[in-house]
Scaffold this active site. Structure first.
Site, short mmCIF file in Angstrom:
data_model
loop_
_atom_site.label_atom_id
_atom_site.label_comp_id
_atom_site.label_asym_id
_atom_site.label_seq_id
_atom_site.Cartn_x
_atom_site.Cartn_y
_atom_site.Cartn_z
N ARG A 77 0.82 -1.20 0.00
CA ARG A 77 0.00 0.00 0.00
C ARG A 77 0.86 1.26 0.00
O ARG A 77 0.41 2.34 -0.39
CB ARG A 77 -0.96 -0.02 1.20
CG ARG A 77 -2.07 1.00 1.14
CD ARG A 77 -3.34 0.54 1.86
NE ARG A 77 -3.10 -0.09 3.13
CZ ARG A 77 -2.98 0.56 4.30
NH1 ARG A 77 -3.05 1.88 4.33
NH2 ARG A 77 -2.79 -0.10 5.41
N TYR A 131 -16.12 14.19 -18.00
CA TYR A 131 -16.60 12.81 -17.90
C TYR A 131 -17.75 12.77 -16.88
O TYR A 131 -17.68 13.42 -15.83
CB TYR A 131 -15.45 11.91 -17.48
CG TYR A 131 -15.86 10.52 -17.07
CD1 TYR A 131 -16.67 9.73 -17.88
CD2 TYR A 131 -15.44 9.99 -15.86
CE1 TYR A 131 -17.05 8.45 -17.50
CE2 TYR A 131 -15.80 8.71 -15.47
CZ TYR A 131 -16.61 7.95 -16.29
OH TYR A 131 -16.98 6.69 -15.90
N ASP A 196 -7.75 17.04 -17.45
CA ASP A 196 -7.97 15.64 -17.81
C ASP A 196 -7.49 15.46 -19.25
O ASP A 196 -8.05 16.02 -20.18
CB ASP A 196 -9.45 15.28 -17.67
CG ASP A 196 -9.71 13.79 -17.83
OD1 ASP A 196 -8.98 13.14 -18.61
OD2 ASP A 196 -10.64 13.28 -17.19
N LYS A 221 -8.09 3.72 -20.43
CA LYS A 221 -8.40 4.02 -21.81
C LYS A 221 -7.18 3.86 -22.72
O LYS A 221 -6.68 2.76 -22.91
CB LYS A 221 -8.99 5.43 -21.89
CG LYS A 221 -10.10 5.71 -20.87
CD LYS A 221 -11.24 4.72 -20.92
CE LYS A 221 -12.47 5.15 -20.14
NZ LYS A 221 -12.30 5.29 -18.69
#
Length: 403
Positions: A77, A131, A196, A221
């Site tokens: 982590r 988005y 973005d 993507k």
């Protein structure tokens, strides 16, 4: 494709490597010295250490300011070597000091918002469209944030003393609207600009060169590029990266090592994939723009593999009729995908807000893959059907003659 010489210096050389070269070699420069060709996948969740005092000092340093040294890992982590290679490579491609990867693009955006709200800067200025889930996260205020939606010209006037972030997406999802990022960054003043860059990728645009401080990607993507890995990443300066790592450690939105490996592999072919898909997308946009069955076409000036168009007829029938193109959410894969934003990706956005941002009920979003342009056009041509008031005369080899 922008293939200018780019940051990434070989040891002992002042030569600046081209973007295409960086895509292949960034995050891998040490492999030959290790006697390896492919990057290793480190699946460990924990790492042994017999020096607990040193580990305590490292944990203290991380807790204080997010510092992660070059010593052996402690716990997954906190960080993972395979994921670290992807982060190094993406930072090199975007031209930033650092990058921090997350389990998804939404986890990455959440971490940015938590960093700013943790500093008492809970107000966000944003420009639609974004988005759909990004829009919803800001609007719902689930993280204690407050958003002011503005046109680009209203950014400066909307900034308040508690504004922690300005967020834009260019080209925007799903309309492909473009912003002047340099002008937007100027309007932000000292407030960080988050851009973005999922649609453009660093192949077509590097927002930090225009004044953005933070660059967000849904790595699911184009960066991954094959529809088989989920992830998110923020490219930024090292100071902000340290804060993001602290949030990632606290919230647990870590990227799995196998996903990190696949994303690093995806970066290697990113330039050639974007270049090939962009050429096909531009040709499809050209054909759609003169087709009477299409009311309007959106295609960005910088190019890219995304095309949006408004069907003159029923867009749902187009979705129903495609056969080669996959009717599915997401984008950036080697195969072409089409979806109806008002039904899926932007359904979560209030209908009035959605339409005022240019997301009409007839809009279709096409993510162009690596198929042959003629095969894709044949599928679109059949799916669009016949224009109203037009009869097809088969004796004329498909010639359409107005009634």
């Amino acid at each position: 494709m922008d293939n200018d010489l780019y940051a990434g210096t070989r040891q002992g050389s002042a030569h600046r490597r081209a973007l295409a070269t960086e895509a292949v070699h960034a995050g891998r420069d040490d492999l030959a010295g290790l006697g390896l060709h492919a990057p290793p996948i480190d699946l460990s969740t924990t790492y042994p250490s017999y020096d607990s005092r040193a580990e305590a000092a490292r944990i203290d340093a991380f807790a204080a300011d997010g510092t992660v040294d070059d010593g052996p890992p402690v716990y997954a982590r906190l960080g993972n070597p395979t994921v670290g290679r992807f982060e190094t490579a993406l930072a090199r491609l975007e031209g930033t000091e650092s990058a921090v990867a997350f389990a998804s693009g939404m986890a990455a955006l959440t971490a940015v918002l938590l960093v700013r709200s943790g500093a008492g800067l809970r107000h966000v200025v944003a420009v639609r469209p974004l988005y759909g889930c990004s829009d919803h996260l800001l609007t719902a205020g689930a993280l204690g944030t407050e958003v002011t939606w503005v046109d680009p010209a209203g950014i400066a006037d909307a900034i308040r003393p508690d504004t922690g972030l300005v967020m834009v997406e260019s080209p925007a999802n799903p309309t492909l609207a473009e912003l002047d990022l340099r002008a937007v960054a100027h309007a932000c003043g000292t407030v960080p600009l988050l851009a973005d860059n999922t649609f453009a990728t660093p192949v077509l645009q590097r927002p930090v060169e225009h004044g953005a401080r933070l660059v967000l990607h849904s790595a699911t993507k184009f960066l991954g590029g094959h529809g088989d890995v989920m992830g998110g990443v923020v490219a930024c300066d090292e100071g902000f990266a340290r804060q993001l790592r602290q949030v990632r450690f606290a919230t647990g939105g870590v990227l799995h090592p196998l996903a990190g490996y696949l994303l690093l592999r995806g970066l290697a072919t990113l330039p050639v994939r974007v270049e090939a898909a962009s050429a096909t997308a531009a040709e499809l946009a050209r054909r759609l723009s003169v087709d009477p069955r299409v009311a309007r076409v959106h295609y960005p000036r910088i190019g890219g593999a995304m095309v949006a168009f408004e069907a003159a007829g029923d867009p749902h029938e187009v979705i129903r009729a495609v056969r080669l193109i996959t009717p599915a959410v997401s984008l950036g894969s080697v195969d072409s995908l089409i979806q109806h934003p008002a039904s899926i990706s932007h359904r979560i956005v209030d209908a009035t807000d959605r339409r005022s941002a240019g997301v009409s009920d007839r809009l279709l979003r096409l993510s162009v893959g690596l198929e042959d342009v003629e095969d894709l056009w044949a599928d679109l041509d059949a799916a669009l059907g016949e224009p109203a008031g037009v009869t097809v005369h088969t004796a004329g080899a498909g010639l359409r003659v107005p009634e």
